[in-house]
Design an enzyme around this catalytic site. Structure first.
Site, PDB file in Angstrom:
ATOM      1  CG  HIS A  57      -1.774  -1.197   1.347  1.00 52.22           C
ATOM      2  ND1 HIS A  57      -2.062  -1.812   2.541  1.00 52.22           N
ATOM      3  CD2 HIS A  57      -2.422  -1.918   0.403  1.00 52.22           C
ATOM      4  CE1 HIS A  57      -2.853  -2.846   2.325  1.00 52.22           C
ATOM      5  NE2 HIS A  57      -3.080  -2.932   1.032  1.00 52.22           N
ATOM      6  CE  LYS A  67       0.851   2.799   5.592  1.00 50.67           C
ATOM      7  NZ  LYS A  67       0.568   1.665   4.712  1.00 50.67           N
ATOM      8  CE1 TYR A 127      -0.027  -1.482   8.713  1.00 53.98           C
ATOM      9  CE2 TYR A 127      -1.353  -2.093  10.596  1.00 53.98           C
ATOM     10  CZ  TYR A 127      -0.883  -2.349   9.328  1.00 53.98           C
ATOM     11  OH  TYR A 127      -1.284  -3.479   8.674  1.00 53.98           O
ATOM     12  CG  ASP A 164      -4.137  -5.896  -0.308  1.00 54.55           C
ATOM     13  OD1 ASP A 164      -4.377  -4.716  -0.625  1.00 54.55           O
ATOM     14  OD2 ASP A 164      -3.800  -6.226   0.847  1.00 54.55           O
TER      15      ASP A 164
END
Length: 193
Positions: A57, A67, A127, A164
């Site tokens: 991503h 992140k 995250y 995905d």
């Protein structure tokens, strides 16, 4: 923080203080970041079964989404791919094992692709994100794209979300103009110093 082989990726392995009660470590300290600001906008937590593969991503830059990723329980193979067109390391990937023993974390700059595969029977990943999730700015590249040659663990059957699994291959994302531009990313990073 230790830089990895792609500009914009660092690994942090904190000292873990253990005794008969358990252990303690500082999971995140903004002052330890490598010459950049990290404005915390959102915290995400995922729990995954063995073989779950999340990613790859990335978000449009600016503002992108940096992140800071850590595994609270279990273990994962964490992967970062340079998706910035014009980058000297375009298409290159780096991986780090994140687990509940070393307590390592990875800082991923804006414009880089990120994903992971759960290696343990159950893995909990946290995250810290510099920007909130914004569906219109979020994109993905197929994590099993043969052109990326990511060495996912042998003997682990990958389990992808429908989203995905339908992500474009790297060359498709490039032709569609979805990938971040390296120079634009560098200019944006300069505003975070």
């Amino acid at each position: 923080m230790d830089p990895l082989g792609i500009d914009g990726v660092w690994r942090h392995t904190p000292p873990v203080h253990a005794d008969a009660r358990g252990s303690f470590h500082e999971a995140f300290r903004a002052a330890d970041l490598p010459g950049r600001r990290f404005d915390l906008a959102q915290v995400n937590c995922s729990v995954s079964a063995r073989g779950v593969l999340r990613g790859l991503h990335f978000a449009d830059v600016p503002p992108g989404q940096a992140k800071y990723v850590m595994c609270l329980s279990g273990s994962v193979m964490d992967v970062v791919v340079d998706l910035r067109t014009g980058s000297p390391t375009f298409g290159r990937w780096e991986s780090v094992i994140l687990d509940d023993v070393t307590r390592s974390a990875v800082l991923v700059a804006e414009g880089l692709g990120h994903g992971f595969m759960a290696l343990s029977e159950r893995a909990t990943v946290l995250y810290l994100c510099s920007e909130p999730y914004a569906p219109a700015r979020e994109h993905g590249v197929h994590p099993l794209d043969p052109a990326l040659e990511i060495a996912w663990p042998a003997g682990v059957q990958p389990l992808l979300s429908e989203k995905d699994a339908k992500a474009p291959m790297l060359d498709e994302a490039l032709r569609a103009g979805l990938l971040p531009d390296y120079q634009v990313c560098q200019e944006f990073y300069a505003t975070l110093r």
